[in-house]
Write a protein that holds these residues in place. Structure first.
Motif, PDB file in Angstrom:
ATOM      1  N   PRO A 138      46.937 -19.613  22.705  1.00 29.36           N
ATOM      2  CA  PRO A 138      45.657 -20.329  22.854  1.00 29.36           C
ATOM      3  C   PRO A 138      44.399 -19.637  22.340  1.00 29.36           C
ATOM      4  CG  PRO A 138      46.781 -20.410  24.919  1.00 29.36           C
ATOM      5  CD  PRO A 138      47.503 -19.550  23.910  1.00 29.36           C
ATOM      6  N   LYS A 139      44.521 -18.200  22.128  1.00 27.98           N
ATOM      7  CA  LYS A 139      43.310 -17.563  21.611  1.00 27.98           C
ATOM      8  C   LYS A 139      43.173 -18.059  20.089  1.00 27.98           C
ATOM      9  CE  LYS A 139      45.690 -13.682  18.775  1.00 27.98           C
ATOM     10  NZ  LYS A 139      45.601 -12.240  18.467  1.00 27.98           N
ATOM     11  N   ASP A 140      43.822 -18.776  19.260  1.00 24.91           N
ATOM     12  CA  ASP A 140      43.866 -19.067  18.190  1.00 24.91           C
ATOM     13  C   ASP A 140      42.815 -20.184  18.076  1.00 24.91           C
ATOM     14  OD1 ASP A 140      45.512 -17.469  17.133  1.00 24.91           O
ATOM     15  OD2 ASP A 140      47.247 -18.680  17.405  1.00 24.91           O
ATOM     16  N   TYR A 141      42.323 -20.879  19.313  1.00 18.62           N
ATOM     17  CA  TYR A 141      40.978 -21.507  19.135  1.00 18.62           C
ATOM     18  C   TYR A 141      39.858 -20.831  18.838  1.00 18.62           C
ATOM     19  CZ  TYR A 141      43.643 -25.654  20.996  1.00 18.62           C
ATOM     20  OH  TYR A 141      44.677 -26.678  20.954  1.00 18.62           O
ATOM     21  N   LEU A 142      39.954 -19.417  18.920  1.00 17.85           N
ATOM     22  CA  LEU A 142      38.514 -18.730  18.734  1.00 17.85           C
ATOM     23  C   LEU A 142      38.742 -17.726  17.664  1.00 17.85           C
ATOM     24  CD1 LEU A 142      37.886 -17.601  22.292  1.00 17.85           C
ATOM     25  CD2 LEU A 142      36.835 -19.326  21.106  1.00 17.85           C
ATOM     26  N   ARG A 143      38.022 -17.239  16.754  1.00 19.78           N
ATOM     27  CA  ARG A 143      38.008 -16.510  15.670  1.00 19.78           C
ATOM     28  C   ARG A 143      37.560 -15.119  16.163  1.00 19.78           C
ATOM     29  NH1 ARG A 143      37.520 -19.962  10.336  1.00 19.78           N
ATOM     30  NH2 ARG A 143      39.220 -21.235  10.870  1.00 19.78           N
ATOM     31  N   PRO A 144      37.983 -13.963  15.809  1.00 20.22           N
ATOM     32  CA  PRO A 144      37.385 -12.910  16.066  1.00 20.22           C
ATOM     33  C   PRO A 144      36.063 -12.584  15.668  1.00 20.22           C
ATOM     34  CG  PRO A 144      39.158 -12.798  14.488  1.00 20.22           C
ATOM     35  CD  PRO A 144      39.029 -14.077  14.648  1.00 20.22           C
ATOM     36  N   ILE A 145      35.380 -12.061  16.285  1.00 26.55           N
ATOM     37  CA  ILE A 145      34.060 -11.558  15.771  1.00 26.55           C
ATOM     38  C   ILE A 145      33.918 -10.502  14.941  1.00 26.55           C
ATOM     39  CG2 ILE A 145      31.799 -10.940  16.723  1.00 26.55           C
ATOM     40  CD1 ILE A 145      32.335 -12.115  19.157  1.00 26.55           C
ATOM     41  N   PRO A 146      33.734 -10.383  13.589  1.00 26.05           N
ATOM     42  CA  PRO A 146      33.593  -9.531  12.626  1.00 26.05           C
ATOM     43  C   PRO A 146      33.112  -7.999  13.235  1.00 26.05           C
ATOM     44  CG  PRO A 146      32.614 -11.334  11.670  1.00 26.05           C
ATOM     45  CD  PRO A 146      32.709 -11.476  13.219  1.00 26.05           C
ATOM     46  N   GLN A 147      33.880  -7.058  13.063  1.00 29.54           N
ATOM     47  CA  GLN A 147      33.593  -5.643  13.389  1.00 29.54           C
ATOM     48  C   GLN A 147      32.223  -5.208  12.947  1.00 29.54           C
ATOM     49  OE1 GLN A 147      35.522  -3.895  15.826  1.00 29.54           O
ATOM     50  NE2 GLN A 147      33.674  -2.577  15.881  1.00 29.54           N
ATOM     51  N   SER A 148      32.039  -5.502  11.626  1.00 24.78           N
ATOM     52  CA  SER A 148      30.628  -5.139  11.071  1.00 24.78           C
ATOM     53  C   SER A 148      29.425  -5.622  11.743  1.00 24.78           C
ATOM     54  CB  SER A 148      30.750  -5.651   9.669  1.00 24.78           C
ATOM     55  OG  SER A 148      30.980  -7.067   9.521  1.00 24.78           O
ATOM     56  N   PHE A 149      29.805  -6.855  12.545  1.00 26.44           N
ATOM     57  CA  PHE A 149      28.587  -7.473  13.292  1.00 26.44           C
ATOM     58  C   PHE A 149      28.521  -6.627  14.374  1.00 26.44           C
ATOM     59  CE2 PHE A 149      27.396 -10.273  16.631  1.00 26.44           C
ATOM     60  CZ  PHE A 149      26.110 -10.836  16.318  1.00 26.44           C
ATOM     61  N   LEU A 150      29.656  -6.389  15.153  1.00 32.32           N
ATOM     62  CA  LEU A 150      29.654  -5.724  16.410  1.00 32.32           C
ATOM     63  C   LEU A 150      28.918  -4.364  16.099  1.00 32.32           C
ATOM     64  CD1 LEU A 150      32.970  -6.647  18.209  1.00 32.32           C
ATOM     65  CD2 LEU A 150      30.782  -7.500  18.547  1.00 32.32           C
ATOM     66  N   ASP A 151      29.225  -3.921  15.114  1.00 32.42           N
ATOM     67  CA  ASP A 151      28.683  -2.282  14.649  1.00 32.42           C
ATOM     68  C   ASP A 151      27.305  -2.174  14.478  1.00 32.42           C
ATOM     69  OD1 ASP A 151      31.305  -1.094  15.015  1.00 32.42           O
ATOM     70  OD2 ASP A 151      31.770  -1.252  12.723  1.00 32.42           O
ATOM     71  N   GLY A 152      26.781  -3.485  14.221  1.00 31.05           N
ATOM     72  CA  GLY A 152      25.201  -3.729  13.749  1.00 31.05           C
ATOM     73  C   GLY A 152      24.287  -3.642  14.929  1.00 31.05           C
ATOM     74  N   ILE A 153      25.047  -4.024  16.297  1.00 37.01           N
ATOM     75  CA  ILE A 153      24.307  -4.471  17.597  1.00 37.01           C
ATOM     76  C   ILE A 153      23.534  -3.107  18.063  1.00 37.01           C
ATOM     77  CG2 ILE A 153      24.406  -5.469  19.640  1.00 37.01           C
ATOM     78  CD1 ILE A 153      26.502  -7.336  18.833  1.00 37.01           C
ATOM     79  N   LEU A 154      22.386  -2.802  18.196  1.00 38.02           N
ATOM     80  CA  LEU A 154      21.902  -1.894  19.186  1.00 38.02           C
ATOM     81  C   LEU A 154      21.689  -2.235  20.481  1.00 38.02           C
ATOM     82  CD1 LEU A 154      19.787  -0.231  16.231  1.00 38.02           C
ATOM     83  CD2 LEU A 154      22.064   0.274  16.860  1.00 38.02           C
ATOM     84  N   GLU A 155      21.749  -1.700  21.477  1.00 35.06           N
ATOM     85  CA  GLU A 155      21.301  -1.657  22.997  1.00 35.06           C
ATOM     86  C   GLU A 155      20.546  -0.518  23.149  1.00 35.06           C
ATOM     87  OE1 GLU A 155      21.611  -3.764  26.509  1.00 35.06           O
ATOM     88  OE2 GLU A 155      22.729  -4.450  24.472  1.00 35.06           O
ATOM     89  N   ASN A 156      19.031  -0.924  23.345  1.00 32.83           N
ATOM     90  CA  ASN A 156      17.979   0.091  23.588  1.00 32.83           C
ATOM     91  C   ASN A 156      18.264   1.372  22.493  1.00 32.83           C
ATOM     92  OD1 ASN A 156      17.486  -0.893  26.501  1.00 32.83           O
ATOM     93  ND2 ASN A 156      19.322   0.186  27.190  1.00 32.83           N
ATOM     94  N   GLY A 157      18.191   0.771  21.322  1.00 30.69           N
ATOM     95  CA  GLY A 157      18.154   1.570  20.318  1.00 30.69           C
ATOM     96  C   GLY A 157      19.541   2.237  19.846  1.00 30.69           C
ATOM     97  N   LYS A 158      20.621   2.224  20.497  1.00 32.00           N
ATOM     98  CA  LYS A 158      21.829   2.904  20.420  1.00 32.00           C
ATOM     99  C   LYS A 158      23.100   2.026  20.073  1.00 32.00           C
ATOM    100  CE  LYS A 158      20.604   6.444  23.793  1.00 32.00           C
ATOM    101  NZ  LYS A 158      21.051   7.014  25.255  1.00 32.00           N
ATOM    102  N   PRO A 159      23.919   2.285  19.323  1.00 29.68           N
ATOM    103  CA  PRO A 159      24.948   1.683  18.938  1.00 29.68           C
ATOM    104  C   PRO A 159      25.890   1.247  20.437  1.00 29.68           C
ATOM    105  CG  PRO A 159      25.151   3.378  17.897  1.00 29.68           C
ATOM    106  CD  PRO A 159      23.888   3.644  18.568  1.00 29.68           C
ATOM    107  N   LEU A 160      26.614   0.109  20.321  1.00 28.89           N
ATOM    108  CA  LEU A 160      27.400  -0.004  21.621  1.00 28.89           C
ATOM    109  C   LEU A 160      28.625   0.611  21.550  1.00 28.89           C
ATOM    110  CD1 LEU A 160      27.597  -4.175  21.081  1.00 28.89           C
ATOM    111  CD2 LEU A 160      26.037  -2.834  22.698  1.00 28.89           C
TER     112      LEU A 160
END
Length: 81
Positions: free
Chosen positions: A46-68
Motif C-alpha cells: 500500500p505504500k506505493d500509493y505515495l511517492r518518496p519525498i526526495p532527500q535533496s528536498f528534506l536536506d534543504g529544510i531548516l528548522e530554526n536555522g539548522k538542518p533537520l
C-alpha cells in the motif's frame, strides 16, 4: 462503472504523459488496475500509493536555522519510504 470508463478514457488520452499514476493513486485503483493490465508493474505494498519525498528536498529544510536531524527527516518522509 463510470469510474472505470473515465480511467480507461484518461489512459488513452494521457498515455505517456506521466499523469496515470496520479489518477490511479487518487482513485485507489492503482493495485487493482496494475494487476489487471500490467502485472509486471503491480505494486506490492500500500505504500506505493505515495511517492518518496526526495532527500535533496528534506536536506534543504531548516528548522530554526539548522538542518533537520535524521529523526526529523524520517518523520517527514512518507510512510514506508
Amino acid at each position: 462503472r463510470m469510474l472505470c470508463f473515465i480511467l480507461d478514457e484518461r489512459s488513452r488520452e494521457l498515455m505517456g504523459e506521466l499523469h496515470r499514476w496520479e489518477d490511479l493513486a487518487r482513485t485507489k485503483t492503482l493495485i487493482q488496475r496494475c494487476a489487471a493490465f500490467n502485472s509486471i508493474a503491480k505494486p506490492q505494498d500500500p505504500k506505493d500509493y505515495l511517492r518518496p519525498i526526495p532527500q535533496s528536498f528534506l536536506d534543504g529544510i531548516l528548522e530554526n536555522g539548522k538542518p533537520l536531524t535524521s529523526a526529523e527527516e524520517a518523520a517527514m518522509q512518507n510512510p514506508g519510504w
